[in-house]
Design an enzyme around this catalytic site. Structure first.
Site, short mmCIF file in Angstrom:
data_model
loop_
_atom_site.label_atom_id
_atom_site.label_comp_id
_atom_site.label_asym_id
_atom_site.label_seq_id
_atom_site.Cartn_x
_atom_site.Cartn_y
_atom_site.Cartn_z
N TYR A 114 27.46 -38.21 34.95
CA TYR A 114 27.68 -37.25 36.01
C TYR A 114 26.38 -36.65 36.53
CZ TYR A 114 32.70 -37.47 35.48
OH TYR A 114 33.99 -37.91 35.48
N GLU B 271 13.98 -40.50 28.75
CA GLU B 271 14.20 -41.94 28.63
C GLU B 271 13.02 -42.62 27.93
OE1 GLU B 271 17.01 -43.20 29.26
OE2 GLU B 271 17.95 -41.60 30.44
N ASP C 202 11.50 -33.72 27.21
CA ASP C 202 12.51 -32.92 26.50
C ASP C 202 12.91 -31.71 27.33
OD1 ASP C 202 14.08 -31.52 24.74
OD2 ASP C 202 12.48 -31.12 23.28
N VAL D 159 23.55 -32.08 30.43
CA VAL D 159 22.81 -32.57 29.27
C VAL D 159 23.78 -32.88 28.12
CG1 VAL D 159 21.06 -32.04 27.55
CG2 VAL D 159 20.74 -31.30 29.91
N TYR E 212 38.32 -33.41 20.55
CA TYR E 212 37.47 -32.99 21.66
C TYR E 212 37.62 -31.49 21.94
CZ TYR E 212 34.55 -33.26 25.75
OH TYR E 212 33.52 -33.07 26.63
N VAL F 290 33.84 -43.50 32.13
CA VAL F 290 33.17 -44.24 31.06
C VAL F 290 31.69 -43.90 31.13
CG1 VAL F 290 32.67 -46.50 30.08
CG2 VAL F 290 34.87 -46.09 31.19
#
Length: 404
Positions: free
Chosen positions: A57, A79, A115, A144, A243, A283
């Site tokens: 998202y 990354e 970070d 995040v 969840y 997904v």
């Protein structure tokens, strides 16, 4: 230039390499799928910060913001670069492709890799807003998902866990065998112990979002009418034990409480607002790690087919609400709700019926397995239409340069 023929190698839903051309095409497809605004933005757009911009998202928020609103500003992600033996992470290649789109659209969007929890990153962002973007930030999208966080104030490192609260949870889940055939299994997850809840809240709750706002506000960088949204999820009663009623749910509740606190504060200081945005199922690399979510999402797609709203359309709707193109669609808790297509009573009833009947022998008839399997592969740039996977591809794609 390091060129290789890349084939998918995976352990369950985790892939060892990513395909640069496939990741780039996936970003291009999302850009094309995002509806264009009625009035094409011209000139300098609003200044936005997207924290967690390279996947799921957050990526959709970045692309939709570029196309619907014409944002400029800063996108932050974390990354890994390519090495001699391994490709970069998929988010690295998606970021490079997003930077190309922003450049072609004439938008000054800076991509930072590091970070997001650290004060050093917050300071770097604040300096850029001040020196490059006129000293005023209009929007902040917070998206995040991380396994751990080091608190800059204390130096303590916290680790998040996916556990139910109070008692063990037994649920169905979906896996794929070596031939790619779907298999339904039952898994049991033990309950949270010790400080599991507190640790998860410290990572995935609202503490870092609030720290971003405090840091930027402390530098006097929040524009009048500043708006911020943290992206969240509620989901179905079928998955709530692990969840929404589990450790991650406690973190989401903390995120929503933080939104209320920030909303009151921003309303007083800059006439602004803070909300959580409850998105529908998709997904993502994060969601596939949660027991039961893969099965649920596959069944949901089986019920809805093309009625399953993709993230890029959901985030286009969020930007419309944040910018006033459409009214804010808030629930009684003050949350933006983009998950109505998923939680409609008739949809949940149909999914629950399929869940009850889901076994290894019936799953192919109940869930859209081909779609789900392809969606997982596309997270890493594989199974993307239009890509020649037999051709060598350059893997040492550079991180976007943000010098003027």
């Amino acid at each position: 230039m390091n060129e290789r023929v890349l084939t998918p190698r995976n352990r369950g839903f985790l892939f060892l390499d990513s395909h640069p051309a496939g990741c780039a095409q996936l970003v291009a497809d999302m850009w094309q799928a995002c509806p264009a605004p009625a009035d094409v933005p011209e000139g300098d757009g609003p200044v936005a910060l997207v924290v967690g911009s390279s996947a799921g998202y957050g990526l959709a928020a970045t692309l939709a913001g570029l196309k619907r609103v014409g944002i400029r500003g800063i996108a932050v992600s974390f990354e890994k670069a390519p090495t001699v033996r391994r490709t970069a992470t998929a988010g690295w290649y998606r970021t490079a492709a997003t930077a190309d789109i922003a450049r072609a659209a004439g938008r000054d969007l800076v991509f930072l890799n590091g970070d997001a929890f650290s004060d050093a990153m917050k300071e770097q962002v604040a300096d850029l807003v001040e020196q490059r973007f006129g000293g005023r930030l209009d929007y902040l999208i917070y998206s995040v998902a991380a396994p751990r966080r080091t608190d800059p104030a204390t130096g303590a490192t916290y680790a998040s866990v996916l556990k139910p609260i109070g008692r063990a949870s037994r649920t169905k889940t979906l896996v794929f065998d070596d031939e790619g055939l779907g298999e339904v299994r039952e898994v049991e997850t033990g309950p949270a112990e010790g400080d599991d809840v507190e640790q998860t809240v410290a990572v995935m709750g609202g503490a870092d979002w609030e720290r971003w706002i405090e840091h930027l506000d402390g530098r006097g960088l929040l524009a009048e009418g500043f708006a911020t949204a943290a992206l969240s999820y509620i989901g179905s009663s079928l998955t709530e034990a692990i969840y929404r009623q589990g450790t991650i749910g406690a973190a989401k509740a903390d995120l929503e409480a933080t939104a209320r606190t920030l909303n009151e504060r921003l309303g007083k200081t800059v006439g602004g607002r803070a909300v959580t945005s409850v998105n529908g199922a998709a997904v993502t690399q994060s969601s596939t790690a949660i027991p039961g979510i893969a099965l649920y999402t596959g069944l949901l797609r089986g019920v809805l087919a093309d009625g399953l709203v993709p993230p890029i359309h959901q985030l286009a709707a969020l930007w419309d609400q944040l910018t006033g193109v459409a009214p804010l669609d808030l629930d009684d808790e003050g949350r933006v709700r983009l998950d109505g297509f998923e939680l409609a009573d008739e949809v949940q009833t149909a999914v629950a019926e399929r869940w009850e009947g889901a076994t290894t022998s019936t799953i192919a008839d109940l869930a859209d397995l081909d779609w789900f399997r392809a969606e997982v592969r596309r997270l890493y740039g594989f199974s993307v239409p239009g890509i020649d996977y037999a051709a060598p591809v350059a893997t040492d794609v550079p991180w976007p340069d943000h010098t003027l």
